[in-house]
Design a protein around this motif. Structure first.
Motif, short mmCIF file in Angstrom:
data_model
loop_
_atom_site.label_atom_id
_atom_site.label_comp_id
_atom_site.label_asym_id
_atom_site.label_seq_id
_atom_site.Cartn_x
_atom_site.Cartn_y
_atom_site.Cartn_z
N GLU A 212 14.20 -1.21 1.40
CA GLU A 212 13.73 0.01 2.21
C GLU A 212 14.64 -0.55 3.89
O GLU A 212 15.21 -1.83 3.22
CB GLU A 212 12.51 0.38 1.59
CG GLU A 212 11.36 -1.10 2.67
CD GLU A 212 10.54 -0.37 2.35
OE1 GLU A 212 10.13 0.13 3.44
OE2 GLU A 212 9.57 -1.32 2.80
N GLU B 74 16.37 -4.17 2.99
CA GLU B 74 15.15 -5.26 1.95
C GLU B 74 16.03 -5.23 0.55
O GLU B 74 16.57 -3.70 0.72
CB GLU B 74 14.23 -4.94 1.58
CG GLU B 74 13.26 -5.16 3.20
CD GLU B 74 11.44 -4.70 2.49
OE1 GLU B 74 11.26 -4.40 1.39
OE2 GLU B 74 11.05 -4.44 3.70
N HIS C 78 1.01 -1.16 0.13
CA HIS C 78 0.14 0.27 0.43
C HIS C 78 1.00 1.17 0.17
O HIS C 78 1.86 1.37 0.58
CB HIS C 78 -0.79 -0.05 1.32
CG HIS C 78 -1.72 -0.85 1.01
ND1 HIS C 78 -3.03 -1.16 0.19
CD2 HIS C 78 -1.45 -1.77 1.59
CE1 HIS C 78 -3.45 -2.46 0.42
NE2 HIS C 78 -2.19 -3.15 1.64
N PHE D 74 14.75 -6.11 -11.60
CA PHE D 74 15.61 -6.85 -10.16
C PHE D 74 15.16 -8.69 -10.59
O PHE D 74 14.18 -8.73 -10.55
CB PHE D 74 15.27 -6.72 -8.78
CG PHE D 74 13.31 -6.61 -8.30
CD1 PHE D 74 13.09 -8.56 -8.40
CD2 PHE D 74 12.20 -5.76 -8.33
CE1 PHE D 74 11.50 -8.21 -7.80
CE2 PHE D 74 11.76 -5.70 -8.14
CZ PHE D 74 11.39 -7.38 -7.68
N GLU E 50 10.56 6.48 -7.92
CA GLU E 50 12.26 5.79 -8.11
C GLU E 50 11.79 5.01 -9.47
O GLU E 50 10.49 5.04 -9.64
CB GLU E 50 12.51 5.55 -7.03
CG GLU E 50 11.20 4.34 -6.14
CD GLU E 50 12.03 3.14 -5.22
OE1 GLU E 50 12.92 4.17 -4.53
OE2 GLU E 50 11.63 2.76 -4.72
P1 ADP Z 1 6.27 -1.68 1.23
O1 ADP Z 1 6.60 -0.41 2.90
O2 ADP Z 1 5.14 -2.17 1.35
O3 ADP Z 1 6.50 -2.87 1.74
P2 ADP Z 1 8.23 -1.72 -0.44
O4 ADP Z 1 8.78 -0.42 -1.23
O5 ADP Z 1 8.76 -2.87 0.10
O6 ADP Z 1 6.39 -1.57 0.31
O7 ADP Z 1 7.87 -1.92 -1.82
C1 ADP Z 1 6.67 -3.38 -2.02
C2 ADP Z 1 7.33 -3.39 -3.05
O8 ADP Z 1 7.04 -3.19 -4.65
C3 ADP Z 1 8.53 -4.65 -3.22
O9 ADP Z 1 8.54 -5.32 -2.67
C4 ADP Z 1 9.04 -4.43 -4.26
O10 ADP Z 1 8.84 -5.84 -4.83
C5 ADP Z 1 7.98 -4.10 -5.40
N1 ADP Z 1 8.45 -2.65 -5.27
C6 ADP Z 1 9.01 -1.59 -4.88
N2 ADP Z 1 10.18 -0.39 -5.16
C7 ADP Z 1 10.43 -1.08 -6.08
C8 ADP Z 1 11.36 0.06 -7.20
N3 ADP Z 1 11.81 0.44 -6.87
N4 ADP Z 1 11.36 -0.81 -8.49
C9 ADP Z 1 11.45 -2.20 -8.55
N5 ADP Z 1 9.87 -3.35 -7.70
C10 ADP Z 1 9.79 -1.74 -6.21
#
Ligand code: ADP
Length: 387
Positions: A269, A252, A150, A183, A178
């Motif tokens: 993150e 992460e 979310h 990946f 970003e």
């Molecule tokens: P949350 O705070 O909801 O955990 P994240 O920032 O970890 O949010 O993002 C959730 C998921 O979205 C990540 O685990 C990844 O799979 C995907 N995601 C987040 N940022 C990126 C990015 N810059 N590029 C590609 N996928 C991303």
């Protein structure tokens, strides 16, 4: 023995409680409702709201350490408590980098940690500019309050991106974006650090997510070159030390594979608390993340992070679309009958589609067969049938 106050009433607090009573601590929780996951098990429950200063204040009386199962307590409250002499762990100066994703990106860049290109979005013009810069590979994020996907969006066209940004800015959501990273897989490097600066780094886990929700963790991450694993652990150790994190820190990561076949690591993150990708440590490690978190926030010596078996797999049991007729007890019994090696962990939560209701850990000798057992067992807990 010391009292530890835990702010937050979810499964992370609940699993901290298990370890707290094993250590002879006096755990107290601030919970929003008496039937919340953690409130069901703590002997000492303060009912209240973590965004209310008086409720926080009442909860932490007599506590040697105050810690959290989420990152949403207002930073200024924590600073006030710190100023009053309470031992808030992690400190608000560190926690801000888990509360605000844009602050985190800027800090990590300053520390030289690898991060994807990012930019704050104050207007649709900013969105257009960034879209150009990263060739349309855009991931828009709310700077605060996101969890389990979310607050993360992947617009497919510039038009969609402009509309999304317009709508969100209108609603007052603070945004940044970003590059959408290509990946190969996601990794999690977890460490714990105490106030004396001692750090322990668990083996790096592979984490598999769907729609922003963790489904599976495999530790150690299969086929991760030793040098890359070391790089990840060193990076997490450096971040914990430079940000003065206390307690558990989850970093992460994205693992990208370059044209030369080499791994390239980027930070996604940070979370400053026990983390879903560390649940495997309950059954796969000498010291679980929940015990280690308590030791770290009390500034006790940290425990060994040696693994007990070559591989541990964790699979979440997320609520199915429909709740099966079979009672949960019966499902657990069936899994135990078929897989004595499976360790079932349930959080006392009622059914809701997609809800994190528990997880299954299985330790073994190779990732493929261990994963198959953990998935089969978790599937039964969720669906009450064997595939
Ligand atoms: P949350 O705070 O909801 O955990 P994240 O920032 O970890 O949010 O993002 C959730 C998921 O979205 C990540 O685990 C990844 O799979 C995907 N995601 C987040 N940022 C990126 C990015 N810059 N590029 C590609 N996928 C991303």
């Amino acid at each position: 023995m010391p009292r530890v106050a835990v702010i937050g009433d979810g499964q992370l607090a609940r699993m901290m409680h298990t370890e707290a009573i094993e250590l002879g601590l006096q755990p107290r929780v601030l919970a929003g409702a008496p039937d919340a996951s953690a409130a069901q098990v703590f002997g000492d429950v303060q009912l209240g709201d973590y965004t209310n200063f008086d409720d926080l204040h009442a909860t932490i009386q007599g506590a040697s350490a105050i810690t959290f199962d989420h990152e949403h307590v207002p930073n200024e409250f924590l600073q006030r408590l710190l100023d009053e002499g309470y031992n808030v762990e992690p400190r608000p100066q560190a926690l801000i980098y888990a509360q605000d994703k844009l602050e985190q990106r800027m800090k990590l860049k300053e520390l030289g940690a690898p991060v994807p290109p990012f930019a704050k979005f104050d207007s649709v013009e900013d969105a257009r500019e960034f879209w150009e810069l990263v060739d349309g590979r855009v991931c828009v994020k709310a700077t605060r309050g996101g969890y389990d996907g979310h607050g993360v969006w992947f617009p497919e066209t510039l038009q969609e991106c402009e509309q999304l940004v317009t709508d969100l800015l209108e609603k007052g959501v603070v945004l940044y974006a970003e590059e959408k990273v290509q990946f190969a897989r996601e990794l999690s490097a977890m460490v714990a650090r105490n106030r004396d600066g001692e750090v322990k780094a668990w083996p790096v886990a592979e984490s598999r997510q769907a729609d922003g929700v963790c489904h599976i963790a495999i530790a150690p991450a299969p086929e991760l070159p030793a040098a890359v694993a070391k790089q990840c652990r060193d990076l997490a150790t450096k971040i914990a030390t430079k940000l003065d994190v206390t307690g558990v820190l989850a970093v992460e990561l994205f693992e990208c594979i370059g044209e030369d076949g080499a791994s390239k690591i980027l930070v996604n993150e940070l979370a400053m608390r026990p983390h879903n990708t560390g649940h495997w440590t309950q059954d796969g490690c000498v010291t679980s993340q929940f015990e280690q978190h308590l030791r770290a926030v009390l500034n006790w010596p940290l425990g060994s992070v040696d693994t007990l078996e070559p591989v541990t797999v964790m699979v979440n049991t997320l609520g199915a679309e429909e709740d099966p007729q079979m009672p949960m007890e019966q499902r657990v019994i069936e899994v135990m009958r078929r897989y004595p090696e499976a360790k079932v962990h349930l959080y006392g939560k009622s059914w809701r589609p997609g809800r994190k209701m528990g997880h299954v850990n299985v330790t073994g000798y190779d990732a493929t067969s261990t994963l198959a057992i953990a998935q089969h067992a978790a599937h039964f807990i969720v669906h009450a049938n064997w595939y």
